[in-house]
Design an enzyme around this catalytic site. Structure first.
Site, PDB file in Angstrom:
ATOM      1  N   GLU A   6      -2.612   4.931   7.286  1.00  0.00           N
ATOM      2  CA  GLU A   6      -3.382   3.626   7.086  1.00  0.00           C
ATOM      3  C   GLU A   6      -3.139   2.350   7.935  1.00  0.00           C
ATOM      4  O   GLU A   6      -3.859   1.720   8.384  1.00  0.00           O
ATOM      5  CB  GLU A   6      -3.113   3.387   5.607  1.00  0.00           C
ATOM      6  CG  GLU A   6      -3.854   4.392   4.799  1.00  0.00           C
ATOM      7  CD  GLU A   6      -3.595   4.276   3.040  1.00  0.00           C
ATOM      8  OE1 GLU A   6      -4.368   4.619   2.344  1.00  0.00           O
ATOM      9  OE2 GLU A   6      -2.474   3.484   2.954  1.00  0.00           O
ATOM     10  N   LYS A  22       0.893  -1.289   0.145  1.00  0.00           N
ATOM     11  CA  LYS A  22      -0.038   0.012  -0.149  1.00  0.00           C
ATOM     12  C   LYS A  22       0.844   1.202  -0.222  1.00  0.00           C
ATOM     13  O   LYS A  22       2.048   1.047   0.206  1.00  0.00           O
ATOM     14  CB  LYS A  22      -0.994  -0.082   1.344  1.00  0.00           C
ATOM     15  CG  LYS A  22      -2.020  -1.061   1.324  1.00  0.00           C
ATOM     16  CD  LYS A  22      -2.805  -0.895   2.548  1.00  0.00           C
ATOM     17  CE  LYS A  22      -3.272   0.583   2.886  1.00  0.00           C
ATOM     18  NZ  LYS A  22      -4.028   1.036   1.582  1.00  0.00           N
TER      19      LYS A  22
HETATM   20  C1  5RP Z   1      -3.027   5.008  -0.414  1.00  0.00           C
HETATM   21  C2  5RP Z   1      -3.067   3.662  -0.817  1.00  0.00           C
HETATM   22  C3  5RP Z   1      -4.080   3.227  -1.432  1.00  0.00           C
HETATM   23  O1  5RP Z   1      -5.394   2.203  -0.814  1.00  0.00           O
HETATM   24  C4  5RP Z   1      -3.804   2.260  -2.664  1.00  0.00           C
HETATM   25  O2  5RP Z   1      -2.877   2.940  -3.362  1.00  0.00           O
HETATM   26  C5  5RP Z   1      -5.026   1.923  -3.726  1.00  0.00           C
HETATM   27  O3  5RP Z   1      -5.301   3.172  -4.077  1.00  0.00           O
HETATM   28  P1  5RP Z   1      -6.412   3.044  -5.453  1.00  0.00           P
HETATM   29  O4  5RP Z   1      -7.606   2.460  -4.643  1.00  0.00           O
HETATM   30  O5  5RP Z   1      -6.669   4.460  -5.812  1.00  0.00           O
HETATM   31  O6  5RP Z   1      -6.233   1.988  -6.502  1.00  0.00           O
HETATM   32  O7  5RP Z   1      -2.436   2.569  -0.118  1.00  0.00           O
HETATM   33  O8  5RP Z   1      -1.882   5.242   0.212  1.00  0.00           O
END
Ligand code: 5RP
Length: 222
Positions: free
Chosen positions: A102, A93
């Site tokens: 997160e 992530k």
């Molecule tokens: C942000 C994250 C997001 O959850 C990850 O990048 C996925 O993003 P998306 O739902 O736009 O594909 O970790 O830090």
């Protein structure tokens, strides 16, 4: 887009009146929040949310979620997206640079649910791992990381120079190639002074992943 929508729709059924949600970040979470907002309006629900970024704070506010924090509430469930999910449900992530908050929300929540479209599923993790770094420690951390991976400072779009996270830090995207042992890489990254957090979310943190396809979604549990 359908995959994100179908995964979000399935997750929506798990949200009950009065719940507190740890709100991840990214476009999938935004799809989920928009659907939740419709339910809040229709059913008059009271849903509390602890956002992991300015993005999810604004999306939460727009959709009628009552914003709170970890002082006031313990999240019943954390809803988040991911950039890659492997066959054991380890995730990478941090594509939105919100990984530190997160991960805190995931650890602090009673349950963690990851929503992805099926393009995010892989056998083994292989994309560069986002690592949040204290700017003061940047030079030292780059040197340390260079002996185990290829670190690249994330540059902004619409801003020159490095992006600055919501916590005031840099992001290094660290290429390890195919990651055979995510536990070992996570531990090693964690041990470097100046690394605030890393984007490997081990499967021990995650209760289930909802994978959305073009027409439906399924829940994968460990
Ligand atoms: C942000 C994250 C997001 O959850 C990850 O990048 C996925 O993003 P998306 O739902 O736009 O594909 O970790 O830090």
């Amino acid at each position: 887009m359908n995959g994100k929508y179908n995964a979000s729709k399935l997750a929506l059924g798990l949200i009950k009146d009065g719940m507190t949600i740890g709100i991840g970040s990214g476009s999938t979470v935004e799809v989920f929040l928009n659907l939740l907002g419709e339910r809040i309006k229709r059913e008059g629900l009271r849903i509390y949310g602890i956002p992991s970024s300015y993005q999810s704070m604004l999306a939460g506010l727009k959709n009628g979620i009552i914003l709170t924090d970890l002082v006031e509430r313990e999240p019943d469930i954390c809803i988040d997206g991911a950039d890659q999910v492997d066959s054991r449900l380890n995730c990478i992530k941090g594509g939105g640079a919100a990984l530190t908050r997160e991960k805190i929300l995931a650890i602090a929540s009673k349950k963690v649910l990851i929503l992805v479209d099926k393009s995010k599923l892989v056998e083994k993790l292989s994309m560069p791992v986002p690592v949040e770094v204290l700017p003061f420690a940047y030079g030292y951390v780059v040197k340390k990381l260079s002996s185990i991976c290829k670190p690249k400072l994330r540059e902004g779009k619409g801003k020159v120079g490095p992006i600055i996270t919501d916590n005031g830090n840099f992001i290094l995207d660290c290429d390890f190639g195919v990651i055979e042992n995510p536990e070992a890489v996570e531990k090693e990254l964690r041990s470097i002074a100046g690394v605030v957090e890393n984007g490997i979310f081990l499967s021990e943190l995650i209760d289930a992943v909802i994978v959305g396809g073009d027409y439906s979604a399924e829940i994968i549990k460990k």
